[in-house]
Design a protein around this motif. Structure first.
Motif, mmCIF file in Angstrom:
data_model
loop_
_atom_site.group_PDB
_atom_site.id
_atom_site.type_symbol
_atom_site.label_atom_id
_atom_site.label_comp_id
_atom_site.label_asym_id
_atom_site.label_seq_id
_atom_site.Cartn_x
_atom_site.Cartn_y
_atom_site.Cartn_z
ATOM 1 N N ASP A 22 0.847 -1.181 0.000
ATOM 2 C CA ASP A 22 0.000 0.000 0.000
ATOM 3 C C ASP A 22 0.890 1.240 0.000
ATOM 4 O OD1 ASP A 22 -1.688 2.153 0.825
ATOM 5 O OD2 ASP A 22 -3.126 0.688 1.581
ATOM 6 N N HIS A 23 0.731 2.098 -1.021
ATOM 7 C CA HIS A 23 1.618 3.259 -1.129
ATOM 8 C C HIS A 23 1.354 4.307 -0.053
ATOM 9 C CE1 HIS A 23 -1.967 4.956 -3.021
ATOM 10 N NE2 HIS A 23 -1.428 6.154 -2.860
ATOM 11 N N VAL A 24 0.218 4.194 0.670
ATOM 12 C CA VAL A 24 -0.099 5.147 1.731
ATOM 13 C C VAL A 24 0.502 4.707 3.063
ATOM 14 C CG1 VAL A 24 -1.943 6.277 3.015
ATOM 15 C CG2 VAL A 24 -2.216 5.846 0.571
ATOM 16 N N THR A 25 0.254 3.467 3.457
ATOM 17 C CA THR A 25 0.711 2.976 4.756
ATOM 18 C C THR A 25 2.069 2.299 4.701
ATOM 19 O OG1 THR A 25 -0.380 0.830 4.481
ATOM 20 C CG2 THR A 25 -1.694 2.622 5.430
ATOM 21 N N GLY A 26 2.477 1.844 3.517
ATOM 22 C CA GLY A 26 3.724 1.091 3.420
ATOM 23 C C GLY A 26 3.553 -0.375 3.763
ATOM 24 N N PRO A 139 -11.266 -1.092 -4.904
ATOM 25 C CA PRO A 139 -11.887 -1.366 -3.605
ATOM 26 C C PRO A 139 -12.763 -0.206 -3.160
ATOM 27 C CG PRO A 139 -9.574 -0.806 -3.324
ATOM 28 C CD PRO A 139 -9.801 -0.935 -4.799
ATOM 29 N N PRO A 140 -13.726 -0.473 -2.276
ATOM 30 C CA PRO A 140 -14.595 0.600 -1.791
ATOM 31 C C PRO A 140 -13.900 1.464 -0.744
ATOM 32 C CG PRO A 140 -15.177 -1.458 -0.732
ATOM 33 C CD PRO A 140 -14.106 -1.784 -1.733
ATOM 34 N N LEU A 141 -14.429 2.664 -0.564
ATOM 35 C CA LEU A 141 -14.044 3.485 0.576
ATOM 36 C C LEU A 141 -14.768 2.942 1.802
ATOM 37 C CD1 LEU A 141 -14.535 7.017 -1.072
ATOM 38 C CD2 LEU A 141 -12.493 5.567 -1.112
ATOM 39 N N ILE A 142 -14.226 3.200 2.988
ATOM 40 C CA ILE A 142 -14.859 2.741 4.218
ATOM 41 C C ILE A 142 -15.161 3.952 5.092
ATOM 42 C CG2 ILE A 142 -12.579 2.279 5.219
ATOM 43 C CD1 ILE A 142 -15.749 0.289 6.086
ATOM 44 N N VAL A 143 -16.396 4.056 5.558
ATOM 45 C CA VAL A 143 -16.822 5.144 6.437
ATOM 46 C C VAL A 143 -17.425 4.529 7.689
ATOM 47 C CG1 VAL A 143 -18.375 7.110 6.716
ATOM 48 C CG2 VAL A 143 -17.263 6.713 4.511
ATOM 49 N N LEU A 144 -16.914 4.946 8.863
ATOM 50 C CA LEU A 144 -17.427 4.453 10.137
ATOM 51 C C LEU A 144 -17.987 5.619 10.927
ATOM 52 C CD1 LEU A 144 -14.374 2.764 9.733
ATOM 53 C CD2 LEU A 144 -15.724 1.320 11.252
ATOM 54 N N PHE A 165 -9.669 -2.786 4.149
ATOM 55 C CA PHE A 165 -9.560 -2.236 2.801
ATOM 56 C C PHE A 165 -8.293 -1.390 2.706
ATOM 57 C CE2 PHE A 165 -14.230 -2.523 3.508
ATOM 58 C CZ PHE A 165 -14.511 -3.463 2.523
ATOM 59 N N PRO A 166 -7.743 -1.229 1.504
ATOM 60 C CA PRO A 166 -6.547 -0.393 1.347
ATOM 61 C C PRO A 166 -6.812 1.048 1.777
ATOM 62 C CG PRO A 166 -6.934 -1.710 -0.625
ATOM 63 C CD PRO A 166 -8.148 -1.857 0.233
ATOM 64 N N ALA A 167 -5.795 1.673 2.378
ATOM 65 C CA ALA A 167 -5.906 3.077 2.758
ATOM 66 C C ALA A 167 -5.817 3.953 1.514
ATOM 67 C CB ALA A 167 -4.797 3.447 3.739
ATOM 68 N N ILE A 168 -6.337 5.173 1.622
ATOM 69 C CA ILE A 168 -6.255 6.110 0.500
ATOM 70 C C ILE A 168 -5.565 7.388 0.962
ATOM 71 C CG2 ILE A 168 -8.335 5.215 -0.604
ATOM 72 C CD1 ILE A 168 -9.743 7.800 0.356
ATOM 73 N N ASP A 169 -4.893 8.041 0.039
ATOM 74 C CA ASP A 169 -4.286 9.341 0.275
ATOM 75 C C ASP A 169 -5.151 10.365 -0.446
ATOM 76 O OD1 ASP A 169 -2.813 11.661 0.367
ATOM 77 O OD2 ASP A 169 -0.889 10.688 -0.012
ATOM 78 N N ILE A 170 -5.824 11.231 0.312
ATOM 79 C CA ILE A 170 -6.771 12.161 -0.301
ATOM 80 C C ILE A 170 -6.081 13.148 -1.228
ATOM 81 C CG2 ILE A 170 -8.412 11.978 1.583
ATOM 82 C CD1 ILE A 170 -7.361 14.630 2.657
ATOM 83 N N THR A 172 -3.591 12.327 -3.370
ATOM 84 C CA THR A 172 -3.144 11.692 -4.619
ATOM 85 C C THR A 172 -4.167 10.744 -5.230
ATOM 86 O OG1 THR A 172 -2.079 9.881 -3.382
ATOM 87 C CG2 THR A 172 -0.743 11.823 -3.888
ATOM 88 N N VAL A 173 -5.229 10.418 -4.507
ATOM 89 C CA VAL A 173 -6.197 9.451 -5.005
ATOM 90 C C VAL A 173 -6.897 9.984 -6.257
ATOM 91 C CG1 VAL A 173 -8.090 10.318 -3.566
ATOM 92 C CG2 VAL A 173 -8.117 7.937 -4.353
ATOM 93 N N LYS A 174 -7.149 9.098 -7.217
ATOM 94 C CA LYS A 174 -7.887 9.466 -8.417
ATOM 95 C C LYS A 174 -9.379 9.357 -8.128
ATOM 96 C CE LYS A 174 -4.368 7.944 -11.713
ATOM 97 N NZ LYS A 174 -4.070 7.035 -12.859
ATOM 98 N N LEU A 175 -10.100 10.447 -8.322
ATOM 99 C CA LEU A 175 -11.530 10.445 -8.030
ATOM 100 C C LEU A 175 -12.281 9.412 -8.855
ATOM 101 C CD1 LEU A 175 -12.316 14.264 -7.699
ATOM 102 C CD2 LEU A 175 -12.016 12.582 -5.875
ATOM 103 N N SER A 176 -11.791 9.130 -10.056
ATOM 104 C CA SER A 176 -12.470 8.153 -10.909
ATOM 105 C C SER A 176 -12.425 6.748 -10.327
ATOM 106 C CB SER A 176 -11.835 8.149 -12.298
ATOM 107 O OG SER A 176 -10.451 7.833 -12.221
ATOM 108 N N SER A 177 -11.507 6.490 -9.391
ATOM 109 C CA SER A 177 -11.409 5.163 -8.767
ATOM 110 C C SER A 177 -12.314 5.027 -7.551
ATOM 111 C CB SER A 177 -9.957 4.874 -8.370
ATOM 112 O OG SER A 177 -9.541 5.735 -7.315
ATOM 113 N N CYS A 178 -12.899 6.128 -7.082
ATOM 114 C CA CYS A 178 -13.762 6.092 -5.899
ATOM 115 C C CYS A 178 -15.207 5.903 -6.357
ATOM 116 C CB CYS A 178 -13.617 7.377 -5.094
ATOM 117 S SG CYS A 178 -11.942 7.720 -4.527
#
Length: 314
Positions: A22-26, A139-144, A165-170, A172-178
């Motif tokens: 994961d490029h966000v968490t390593g 993968p989906p986003l996760i909201v708790l 789920f994989p973490a996201i970097d707000i 650098t994330v591509k909106l088209s993937s969300c």
């Protein structure tokens, strides 16, 4: 003479190859197995398939299960395939259960399923269901929501689902993937968790439904019944939808997304439920993988699903 024991095998279609880190968490990208323990009725077997689809693309969609497979068999396959989480469905006389576990050493969270709806049930309840296969390429986003009470078992629940789920970097994330979202909402009064799965789509503000369809489909419209081309745009019933004019549900895009959502325009964010849907209650948290010390128990030893202890003999 030495005796050789035939090892049981779990056969799985290889998980779609993605970057392992994961490029966000390593950390390595979370991957999952979704399977059942014991015999399930047909509706719960379909729920199992719905959960596998929800966990795409980092899951084994066509994981093959056999009655003789035990938990150790799944663990033996999980290591080489980089699987980090198990989602296990089971059924007792009183209720179905969902266990979510971190491999290989736990912890394990056990949820009682009070109610559930399959993806097909959610789709049939909608006048315009929308669930294209392209939604599942990322993968989906996760909201708790509602888990911030400070209690240890709720903190563990938050950590478990955040890491599934994989973490996201707000930045650098591509909106088209969300394109999908998994929502878990905890009600502290009832102690129930509403589990929902949505698709995400953007809709340009101030553009009629007819114009959007024309741009997206590239099909020549039938104008024979109209006096003027402007009637095609202004015809009653096809103006901008009222919900799209809600400022609280709009975003300004940094990049163009698709053919109709342009960076220079505001777009409305639309959520559409695609299922499955569940109402869950956390009943037990164990230190290990379906075994070990009990960190939390809602009912005590007599009110939760029976343990499946992993031993060397398994």
């Amino acid at each position: 003479m030495a005796r050789f024991r035939n090892k049981k095998k779990v056969f799985a279609k290889p998980i779609v190859k993605k970057p392992n880190v994961d490029h966000v968490t390593g950390d390595k990208i979370p991957k999952s197995f979704v399977f059942s323990r014991g015999k399930l009725p047909s509706s719960l077997k379909q729920l199992e398939l719905d959960l596998r689809k929800m966990m795409l693309p980092h899951t084994a969609l066509k994981l093959k299960e056999k009655k003789r497979n035990n938990l150790r068999d799944f663990l033996n396959v999980a290591g080489p395939m980089g699987v980090t989480h198990f989602l296990m469905l089971s059924k007792t006389e009183s209720a179905p259960y969902l266990r979510v576990a971190r491999t290989p050493q736990g912890p394990t969270l056990t949820f009682k399923i009070h109610e559930y709806s399959l993806a097909v049930d959610v789709s049939q309840s909608q006048s315009r269901p929308r669930c294209p296969q392209e939604l599942f390429k990322n993968p989906p986003l996760i909201v708790l929501s509602g888990f911030g009470t400070g209690e240890q078992h709720l903190k563990l629940t938050t950590i478990m689902f955040q890491n599934i789920f994989p973490a996201i970097d707000i930045n650098t994330v591509k909106l088209s993937s969300c394109q999908r979202l998994v929502l878990l909402n905890y009600d502290k009064e009832t102690k129930l968790i509403d589990f929902r799965h949505y698709s995400i789509r953007l809709q340009p503000m101030g553009v009629s439904r007819r114009i959007r369809k024309l741009v997206q489909s590239h099909q020549v419209p039938d104008l024979r019944s109209l006096q003027d081309v402007s009637d095609f745009v202004t015809k009653a019933g096809y103006g901008s939808e009222s919900e799209a004019d809600d400022e609280a549900a709009t975003v300004s895009l940094a990049n163009d997304i698709g053919r109709v959502n342009r960076a220079s325009m505001k777009s409305a964010v639309k959520l559409q439920e695609i299922g499955p849907r569940m109402t869950l209650q956390l009943t037990k948290v164990e230190e290990g993988l379906c075994t070990g010390g009990i960190i939390f128990s809602e009912y005590g030893d007599g009110g939760v699903v029976r343990n499946e202890t992993v031993t060397e003999e398994d």
